[in-house]
Design an enzyme around this catalytic site. Structure first.
Site, PDB file in Angstrom:
ATOM      1  CB  THR A  41      -0.908   0.004   1.254  1.00  0.00           C
ATOM      2  OG1 THR A  41      -1.401   1.317   1.476  1.00  0.00           O
ATOM      3  CG2 THR A  41      -0.154  -0.410   2.510  1.00  0.00           C
ATOM      4  CG  ASP A  42      -1.069   5.008  -0.969  1.00  0.00           C
ATOM      5  OD1 ASP A  42      -1.627   4.352  -0.063  1.00  0.00           O
ATOM      6  OD2 ASP A  42      -1.647   5.934  -1.576  1.00  0.00           O
ATOM      7  CD  GLU A  43      -3.282   3.500   4.363  1.00  0.00           C
ATOM      8  OE1 GLU A  43      -3.151   3.492   5.590  1.00  0.00           O
ATOM      9  OE2 GLU A  43      -4.366   3.291   3.788  1.00  0.00           O
ATOM     10  CE1 TYR A  78      -3.345  -2.444   5.932  1.00  0.00           C
ATOM     11  CE2 TYR A  78      -3.202  -0.093   5.451  1.00  0.00           C
ATOM     12  CZ  TYR A  78      -3.315  -1.405   5.017  1.00  0.00           C
ATOM     13  OH  TYR A  78      -3.391  -1.678   3.672  1.00  0.00           O
ATOM     14  CE  LYS A  98      -0.238  -4.520   3.035  1.00  0.00           C
ATOM     15  NZ  LYS A  98      -0.661  -5.856   2.525  1.00  0.00           N
TER      16      LYS A  98
HETATM   17  P1  NAD Z   1     -10.102  -6.779   2.772  1.00  0.00           P
HETATM   18  O1  NAD Z   1     -10.009  -6.516   4.253  1.00  0.00           O
HETATM   19  O2  NAD Z   1     -11.344  -6.450   2.033  1.00  0.00           O
HETATM   20  O3  NAD Z   1      -9.811  -8.327   2.499  1.00  0.00           O
HETATM   21  C1  NAD Z   1      -8.802  -9.044   3.165  1.00  0.00           C
HETATM   22  C2  NAD Z   1      -9.055 -10.537   2.932  1.00  0.00           C
HETATM   23  O4  NAD Z   1      -7.979 -11.254   3.571  1.00  0.00           O
HETATM   24  C3  NAD Z   1     -10.360 -11.039   3.554  1.00  0.00           C
HETATM   25  O5  NAD Z   1     -11.028 -11.880   2.656  1.00  0.00           O
HETATM   26  C4  NAD Z   1      -9.899 -11.822   4.788  1.00  0.00           C
HETATM   27  O6  NAD Z   1     -10.767 -12.894   5.128  1.00  0.00           O
HETATM   28  C5  NAD Z   1      -8.538 -12.324   4.314  1.00  0.00           C
HETATM   29  N1  NAD Z   1      -7.638 -12.614   5.445  1.00  0.00           N
HETATM   30  C6  NAD Z   1      -7.404 -11.829   6.539  1.00  0.00           C
HETATM   31  N2  NAD Z   1      -6.544 -12.452   7.367  1.00  0.00           N
HETATM   32  C7  NAD Z   1      -6.216 -13.642   6.770  1.00  0.00           C
HETATM   33  C8  NAD Z   1      -5.353 -14.701   7.124  1.00  0.00           C
HETATM   34  N3  NAD Z   1      -4.664 -14.700   8.278  1.00  0.00           N
HETATM   35  N4  NAD Z   1      -5.236 -15.748   6.275  1.00  0.00           N
HETATM   36  C9  NAD Z   1      -5.947 -15.774   5.112  1.00  0.00           C
HETATM   37  N5  NAD Z   1      -6.795 -14.799   4.740  1.00  0.00           N
HETATM   38  C10 NAD Z   1      -6.927 -13.742   5.558  1.00  0.00           C
HETATM   39  O7  NAD Z   1      -8.835  -6.040   2.170  1.00  0.00           O
HETATM   40  P2  NAD Z   1      -8.649  -5.328   0.747  1.00  0.00           P
HETATM   41  O8  NAD Z   1      -9.102  -3.929   0.856  1.00  0.00           O
HETATM   42  O9  NAD Z   1      -9.192  -6.208  -0.322  1.00  0.00           O
HETATM   43  O10 NAD Z   1      -7.066  -5.306   0.640  1.00  0.00           O
HETATM   44  C11 NAD Z   1      -6.352  -6.397   0.055  1.00  0.00           C
HETATM   45  C12 NAD Z   1      -4.865  -6.085   0.084  1.00  0.00           C
HETATM   46  O11 NAD Z   1      -4.608  -4.886  -0.645  1.00  0.00           O
HETATM   47  C13 NAD Z   1      -4.306  -5.866   1.486  1.00  0.00           C
HETATM   48  O12 NAD Z   1      -3.029  -6.470   1.554  1.00  0.00           O
HETATM   49  C14 NAD Z   1      -4.202  -4.354   1.605  1.00  0.00           C
HETATM   50  O13 NAD Z   1      -3.152  -3.994   2.480  1.00  0.00           O
HETATM   51  C15 NAD Z   1      -3.884  -3.971   0.168  1.00  0.00           C
HETATM   52  N6  NAD Z   1      -4.328  -2.619  -0.253  1.00  0.00           N
HETATM   53  C16 NAD Z   1      -5.629  -2.230  -0.064  1.00  0.00           C
HETATM   54  C17 NAD Z   1      -6.030  -0.972  -0.519  1.00  0.00           C
HETATM   55  C18 NAD Z   1      -7.461  -0.521  -0.381  1.00  0.00           C
HETATM   56  O14 NAD Z   1      -7.767   0.625  -0.727  1.00  0.00           O
HETATM   57  N7  NAD Z   1      -8.384  -1.349   0.075  1.00  0.00           N
HETATM   58  C19 NAD Z   1      -5.108  -0.123  -1.143  1.00  0.00           C
HETATM   59  C20 NAD Z   1      -3.787  -0.561  -1.301  1.00  0.00           C
HETATM   60  C21 NAD Z   1      -3.421  -1.822  -0.859  1.00  0.00           C
HETATM   61  P1  TYD Z   2     -10.520   4.434   4.810  1.00  0.00           P
HETATM   62  O1  TYD Z   2     -11.530   3.957   3.831  1.00  0.00           O
HETATM   63  O2  TYD Z   2     -10.542   3.870   6.196  1.00  0.00           O
HETATM   64  O3  TYD Z   2      -9.091   4.210   4.125  1.00  0.00           O
HETATM   65  P2  TYD Z   2      -7.617   4.709   4.606  1.00  0.00           P
HETATM   66  O4  TYD Z   2      -7.685   5.235   5.979  1.00  0.00           O
HETATM   67  O5  TYD Z   2      -6.834   3.428   4.540  1.00  0.00           O
HETATM   68  O6  TYD Z   2      -7.193   5.730   3.611  1.00  0.00           O
HETATM   69  O7  TYD Z   2     -10.634   6.017   4.934  1.00  0.00           O
HETATM   70  C1  TYD Z   2     -10.501   6.869   3.811  1.00  0.00           C
HETATM   71  C2  TYD Z   2     -10.527   8.300   4.307  1.00  0.00           C
HETATM   72  O8  TYD Z   2     -11.843   8.571   4.831  1.00  0.00           O
HETATM   73  C3  TYD Z   2      -9.554   8.574   5.448  1.00  0.00           C
HETATM   74  O9  TYD Z   2      -9.049   9.903   5.306  1.00  0.00           O
HETATM   75  C4  TYD Z   2     -10.407   8.483   6.699  1.00  0.00           C
HETATM   76  C5  TYD Z   2     -11.773   8.965   6.209  1.00  0.00           C
HETATM   77  N1  TYD Z   2     -12.931   8.377   6.897  1.00  0.00           N
HETATM   78  C6  TYD Z   2     -13.943   9.217   7.396  1.00  0.00           C
HETATM   79  O10 TYD Z   2     -13.873  10.452   7.283  1.00  0.00           O
HETATM   80  N2  TYD Z   2     -15.020   8.625   7.996  1.00  0.00           N
HETATM   81  C7  TYD Z   2     -15.132   7.271   8.171  1.00  0.00           C
HETATM   82  O11 TYD Z   2     -16.147   6.792   8.765  1.00  0.00           O
HETATM   83  C8  TYD Z   2     -14.094   6.432   7.646  1.00  0.00           C
HETATM   84  C9  TYD Z   2     -14.168   4.924   7.795  1.00  0.00           C
HETATM   85  C10 TYD Z   2     -13.011   7.029   7.011  1.00  0.00           C
END
Ligand code: NAD
Ligand code: TYD
Length: 339
Positions: A125-127, A153, A157
């Protein structure tokens, strides 16, 4: 090819399983997911019966179970999406983030080392880069930006990324890492910002905006992320990191107002609530490297993507209503009830 996709019952992993099973009928997608609160078999229902898809309910931190899958399935490629992914949960309870995101990644790497693999890809992630100031719109994250994390988090990562780089160097393993900005689109769990505000607005409930809503995220439509990962595992250079994102920066307030206008709901639903501790101000990706090396650019603009996403949530009400009416409802009340 046999491709392991961990975390495939989650948001991005689920979209990736849909994308890959359709695009490569000759490959087999082996989905490994523990099915935590974020994993949902409804997300996989449309592809469960396909001949090129297999599902294993397994924890990536369970070494014996993971080795058994490698032994039986002989995967060529591993794409590791499985993670605890919600910043707010990591602030409340960091430990499970260390177990899954760090130890789990270590187990997956050990399995690749033991059984051999053509490519291990870590979905990061970019985080991991921390945040950028709001008053410097000229600054972007590049692959050279130092790791500087803010939340448990992002720290977990970043730790996983360092492990991947250590295994690549020490054991000469063929690894790549991608660091993507915030995704949105179908099957996004409704505790995250965009699906939360869509679901709340549709139910005429208040939309919680942290602080003043000034924080900026660089939104990417989830299918564009899937396309980028597919390109990296096939054409990316071993040992490299690729940033993924596409200059779709919006303040949280802009996002809320766009969703309200798409749904024809009033701005009086906006409710400013206590800010997240350590809240990252701005994320913004410079995608020059992946564009130059692999020809990737996002295909979907934010205005198109948000329309498609809102339509998906309207047409798939049961998917998210089942989530918000179940066990998750009690959790949400405990976690956010008093703000
Ligand atoms: P999500 O929380 O929707 O899904 C995570 C999945 O992983 C779930 O299905 C969960 O059951 C499974 N999981 C959790 N712990 C596990 C374990 N111990 N063993 C096997 N499976 C397990 O997450 P997401 O938003 O789809 O993110 C997926 C990946 O992409 C993550 O690695 C996250 O860090 C990365 N990512 C997410 C975003 C975003 O905007 N959502 C952006 C950049 C990177
Ligand atoms: P989020 O979807 O939790 O992603 P991330 O924190 O990983 O970027 O949040 C996106 C943005 O929205 C973040 O700046 C936090 C804000 N946010 C709210 O303002 N209200 C909310 O209820 C949530 C969940 C997030």
């Amino acid at each position: 090819m046999n491709i392991i996709v961990t975390g495939g019952a989650g948001f991005i992993g689920g979209n990736f399983c849909h994308y890959m099973t359709k695009k490569y009928p000759e490959d087999t997608i082996l989905c490994i997911d523990k099915l935590t609160y974020a994993g949902n078999m409804e997300t996989l229902a449309p592809i469960m019966e396909l001949p090129n898809f297999k599902f294993f309910q397994t924890d990536i931190a369970n070494r014996d179970a993971i080795y058994q899958i490698f032994e039986g399935e002989k995967p060529d490629i591993v794409v590791n999406f499985a993670a605890e992914s919600h910043v707010d949960r990591s602030i409340k309870d960091p430990e499970v983030f260390l177990r899954t995101n760090v130890i789990g990644t270590g187990v997956m790497l050990d399995a690749c080392r033991k059984y051999g693999i053509k490519r291990y890809h870590q979905v990061s992630t970019d985080e991991v880069y921390g945040d950028l100031p709001l008053d410097r719109p000229d600054l972007f994250f590049t692959e050279e930006t130092p790791i500087h994390t803010s939340s448990p988090y992002s720290a977990s990562k970043a730790s996983a990324d360092l492990l991947v780089q250590a295994y690549a160097r020490t054991y000469q393993m063929p690894c790549t890492i991608s660091r993507c900005s915030n995704n949105y689109g179908p099957y996004h769990f409704p505790e995250k910002f965009i699906p939360l505000i869509i679901a709340n607005a549709l139910n005429d409930k208040l939309l919680p905006v942290y602080g003043k809503g000034e924080n900026v995220r660089d939104w990417l439509y989830v299918e564009d992320h899937c396309i980028a990962i597919d390109l990296i595992i096939r054409k990316g250079t071993e040992g490299e990191v690729y940033n993924i994102g596409g200059h779709n920066e919006r303040t949280n307030l802009e996002v809320v107002k766009t969703v309200l206008s798409e749904l024809d709901k009033p701005e009086s639903l906006i409710s400013y609530v206590t800010d997240r501790p350590g809240h990252d101000r701005r994320y913004a990706i410079d995608p020059a490297k992946i564009h130059k090396e692999l020809g990737w650019l996002p295909a979907t603009t934010f205005s198109e993507g948000i329309k498609k996403t809102v339509r998906w949530y309207l047409e798939n009400r049961t998917w998210w209503e089942n989530i918000i009416s179940g066990e998750y409802a009690d959790y949400y009340q405990k976690m956010y009830g008093n703000r």
